[in-house]
Motif scaffolding. Structure first.
Motif, PDB file in Angstrom:
ATOM      1  N   ASN A 117       2.417  90.412 -80.996  1.00 43.02           N
ATOM      2  CA  ASN A 117       2.105  88.994 -80.823  1.00 43.02           C
ATOM      3  C   ASN A 117       1.909  88.296 -82.161  1.00 43.02           C
ATOM      4  O   ASN A 117       1.650  88.938 -83.173  1.00 43.02           O
ATOM      5  CB  ASN A 117       0.823  88.841 -79.998  1.00 43.02           C
ATOM      6  CG  ASN A 117       0.954  89.477 -78.642  1.00 43.02           C
ATOM      7  OD1 ASN A 117       1.966  89.327 -77.983  1.00 43.02           O
ATOM      8  ND2 ASN A 117      -0.068  90.206 -78.233  1.00 43.02           N
ATOM      9  N   ARG A 118       2.017  86.986 -82.127  1.00 45.18           N
ATOM     10  CA  ARG A 118       1.743  86.189 -83.316  1.00 45.18           C
ATOM     11  C   ARG A 118       0.901  84.998 -82.906  1.00 45.18           C
ATOM     12  O   ARG A 118       0.929  84.552 -81.765  1.00 45.18           O
ATOM     13  CB  ARG A 118       3.030  85.738 -83.983  1.00 45.18           C
ATOM     14  CG  ARG A 118       3.902  84.857 -83.144  1.00 45.18           C
ATOM     15  CD  ARG A 118       5.234  84.569 -83.848  1.00 45.18           C
ATOM     16  NE  ARG A 118       6.253  84.241 -82.892  1.00 45.18           N
ATOM     17  CZ  ARG A 118       6.493  83.004 -82.465  1.00 45.18           C
ATOM     18  NH1 ARG A 118       5.802  82.003 -82.921  1.00 45.18           N
ATOM     19  NH2 ARG A 118       7.433  82.785 -81.567  1.00 45.18           N
ATOM     20  N   SER A 119       0.168  84.488 -83.848  1.00 44.91           N
ATOM     21  CA  SER A 119      -0.663  83.325 -83.619  1.00 44.91           C
ATOM     22  C   SER A 119       0.156  82.077 -83.932  1.00 44.91           C
ATOM     23  O   SER A 119       0.870  82.030 -84.930  1.00 44.91           O
ATOM     24  CB  SER A 119      -1.892  83.404 -84.516  1.00 44.91           C
ATOM     25  OG  SER A 119      -2.708  82.292 -84.316  1.00 44.91           O
ATOM     26  N   VAL A 120       0.055  81.084 -83.072  1.00 43.56           N
ATOM     27  CA  VAL A 120       0.770  79.825 -83.284  1.00 43.56           C
ATOM     28  C   VAL A 120      -0.222  78.674 -83.167  1.00 43.56           C
ATOM     29  O   VAL A 120      -1.186  78.758 -82.412  1.00 43.56           O
ATOM     30  CB  VAL A 120       1.921  79.637 -82.271  1.00 43.56           C
ATOM     31  CG1 VAL A 120       2.997  80.672 -82.478  1.00 43.56           C
ATOM     32  CG2 VAL A 120       1.413  79.664 -80.850  1.00 43.56           C
ATOM     33  N   PRO A 121       0.002  77.606 -83.918  1.00 43.62           N
ATOM     34  CA  PRO A 121      -0.909  76.469 -83.810  1.00 43.62           C
ATOM     35  C   PRO A 121      -0.841  75.846 -82.426  1.00 43.62           C
ATOM     36  O   PRO A 121       0.229  75.759 -81.823  1.00 43.62           O
ATOM     37  CB  PRO A 121      -0.414  75.494 -84.877  1.00 43.62           C
ATOM     38  CG  PRO A 121       0.848  76.043 -85.414  1.00 43.62           C
ATOM     39  CD  PRO A 121       1.051  77.409 -84.872  1.00 43.62           C
ATOM     40  N   ARG A 126      -6.875  74.460 -82.127  1.00 43.18           N
ATOM     41  CA  ARG A 126      -6.965  75.851 -81.667  1.00 43.18           C
ATOM     42  C   ARG A 126      -5.612  76.526 -81.824  1.00 43.18           C
ATOM     43  O   ARG A 126      -4.584  75.866 -81.884  1.00 43.18           O
ATOM     44  CB  ARG A 126      -7.399  75.895 -80.202  1.00 43.18           C
ATOM     45  CG  ARG A 126      -8.837  75.440 -80.008  1.00 43.18           C
ATOM     46  CD  ARG A 126      -9.250  75.659 -78.591  1.00 43.18           C
ATOM     47  NE  ARG A 126      -8.964  74.429 -77.846  1.00 43.18           N
ATOM     48  CZ  ARG A 126      -8.916  74.365 -76.534  1.00 43.18           C
ATOM     49  NH1 ARG A 126      -9.089  75.437 -75.811  1.00 43.18           N
ATOM     50  NH2 ARG A 126      -8.674  73.220 -75.931  1.00 43.18           N
ATOM     51  N   SER A 127      -5.635  77.840 -81.872  1.00 43.58           N
ATOM     52  CA  SER A 127      -4.365  78.555 -81.968  1.00 43.58           C
ATOM     53  C   SER A 127      -4.084  79.290 -80.666  1.00 43.58           C
ATOM     54  O   SER A 127      -4.995  79.624 -79.915  1.00 43.58           O
ATOM     55  CB  SER A 127      -4.383  79.539 -83.140  1.00 43.58           C
ATOM     56  OG  SER A 127      -5.349  80.528 -82.924  1.00 43.58           O
ATOM     57  N   GLY A 128      -2.805  79.531 -80.423  1.00 44.32           N
ATOM     58  CA  GLY A 128      -2.388  80.265 -79.244  1.00 44.32           C
ATOM     59  C   GLY A 128      -1.696  81.549 -79.655  1.00 44.32           C
ATOM     60  O   GLY A 128      -1.468  81.797 -80.839  1.00 44.32           O
ATOM     61  N   ILE A 129      -1.371  82.368 -78.683  1.00 42.13           N
ATOM     62  CA  ILE A 129      -0.711  83.639 -78.959  1.00 42.13           C
ATOM     63  C   ILE A 129       0.637  83.639 -78.268  1.00 42.13           C
ATOM     64  O   ILE A 129       0.738  83.273 -77.097  1.00 42.13           O
ATOM     65  CB  ILE A 129      -1.573  84.810 -78.453  1.00 42.13           C
ATOM     66  CG1 ILE A 129      -2.921  84.738 -79.110  1.00 42.13           C
ATOM     67  CG2 ILE A 129      -0.856  86.130 -78.640  1.00 42.13           C
ATOM     68  CD1 ILE A 129      -3.540  85.985 -79.551  1.00 42.13           C
ATOM     69  N   ARG A 130       1.666  84.068 -78.976  1.00 39.81           N
ATOM     70  CA  ARG A 130       3.016  84.171 -78.431  1.00 39.81           C
ATOM     71  C   ARG A 130       3.566  85.559 -78.716  1.00 39.81           C
ATOM     72  O   ARG A 130       3.304  86.145 -79.768  1.00 39.81           O
ATOM     73  CB  ARG A 130       3.958  83.130 -79.060  1.00 39.81           C
ATOM     74  CG  ARG A 130       3.583  81.708 -78.788  1.00 39.81           C
ATOM     75  CD  ARG A 130       3.867  81.339 -77.326  1.00 39.81           C
ATOM     76  NE  ARG A 130       3.519  79.972 -77.050  1.00 39.81           N
ATOM     77  CZ  ARG A 130       2.355  79.567 -76.553  1.00 39.81           C
ATOM     78  NH1 ARG A 130       1.411  80.433 -76.306  1.00 39.81           N
ATOM     79  NH2 ARG A 130       2.129  78.300 -76.297  1.00 39.81           N
ATOM     80  N   LYS A 132       6.229  88.213 -79.863  1.00 37.25           N
ATOM     81  CA  LYS A 132       7.352  88.276 -80.806  1.00 37.25           C
ATOM     82  C   LYS A 132       8.530  88.969 -80.123  1.00 37.25           C
ATOM     83  O   LYS A 132       8.357  89.720 -79.161  1.00 37.25           O
ATOM     84  CB  LYS A 132       6.979  89.129 -82.026  1.00 37.25           C
ATOM     85  CG  LYS A 132       5.900  88.567 -82.904  1.00 37.25           C
ATOM     86  CD  LYS A 132       5.638  89.548 -84.030  1.00 37.25           C
ATOM     87  CE  LYS A 132       4.516  89.128 -84.924  1.00 37.25           C
ATOM     88  NZ  LYS A 132       4.231  90.153 -85.950  1.00 37.25           N
TER      89      LYS A 132
END
Length: 193
Positions: A117-121, A126-130, A132
């Protein structure tokens, strides 16, 4: 001075974590059906949990989709296990996301994966997780522990899931059930979308 020391410490900690992950020894959390045993992953000894998870994979293979397996579980009135953050296990009606996460997670095929996973704005700072793409994962070690299905079967399930439910440009309003149905590719070809 203090900031540079803190930055150095973060870099060292990150390097240590990655080294442990490359050896397959960094176990942060595990999904239902598995337990953390120090820095190893083991199958949950509870036979009822093991049989329920094996049944998910068998039904997806037999019926051809996560959605059809879900409908079968609901029709039969069968519950699936869920583990809460505190470790408690409860049984509840399955939903599509539960089954899809199982067949898409490489741990059920006996693989160790890290850095999926990666963190996205996000909104409001707040940040979200997506997730990869698989070729971007930091570590993937097949046959690292005992799984519920073979690594090849897990890869086939994940590949099938990715092709049947991949994000697409949708030109008309459709439900997720329509997008993930095996007949969707025929319908999509006929409509020309």
């Amino acid at each position: 001075m203090r900031g540079s020391v803190l930055q150095f410490a973060k870099g060292v900690n990150s390097s240590i974590r990655l080294t442990k992950a490359r050896r397959g020894e960094l176990v942060v959390t595990v999904p239902i059906g598995f337990l953390k045993a120090g820095d190893r992953i083991e199958k949950d000894p509870n036979r009822r949990i093991q049989e329920a998870i094996a049944l998910v994979f068998d039904k997806v293979a037999e019926l051809g989709s996560a959605r059809q397996a879900l409908l079968w579980f609901l029709e039969q009135g069968l519950d699936l296990p869920v583990r809460y953050a505190n470790g408690d296990v409860t049984w509840r009606r399955p939903n599509y996301a539960t089954i899809h996460r199982m067949i898409a997670n490489p741990i059920y095929g006996g693989a160790y994966a890290y850095g999926k996973n990666r963190s996205v704005p996000g909104y409001d700072g707040r940040s979200g997780i997506r997730r990869k793409a698989r070729d971007e994962w930091l570590v993937l070690i097949p046959d690292a522990h005992e799984g519920y299905v073979s690594w090849e079967r897990a890869r086939r399930s994940a590949r099938w899931s990715a092709t049947m439910c991949r994000p697409a440009v949708i030109t008309e309003r459709r439900s997720m059930a329509t997008l993930c149905s095996p007949a969707f590719s025929v319908v999509r070809g006929a409509v020309g979308s």
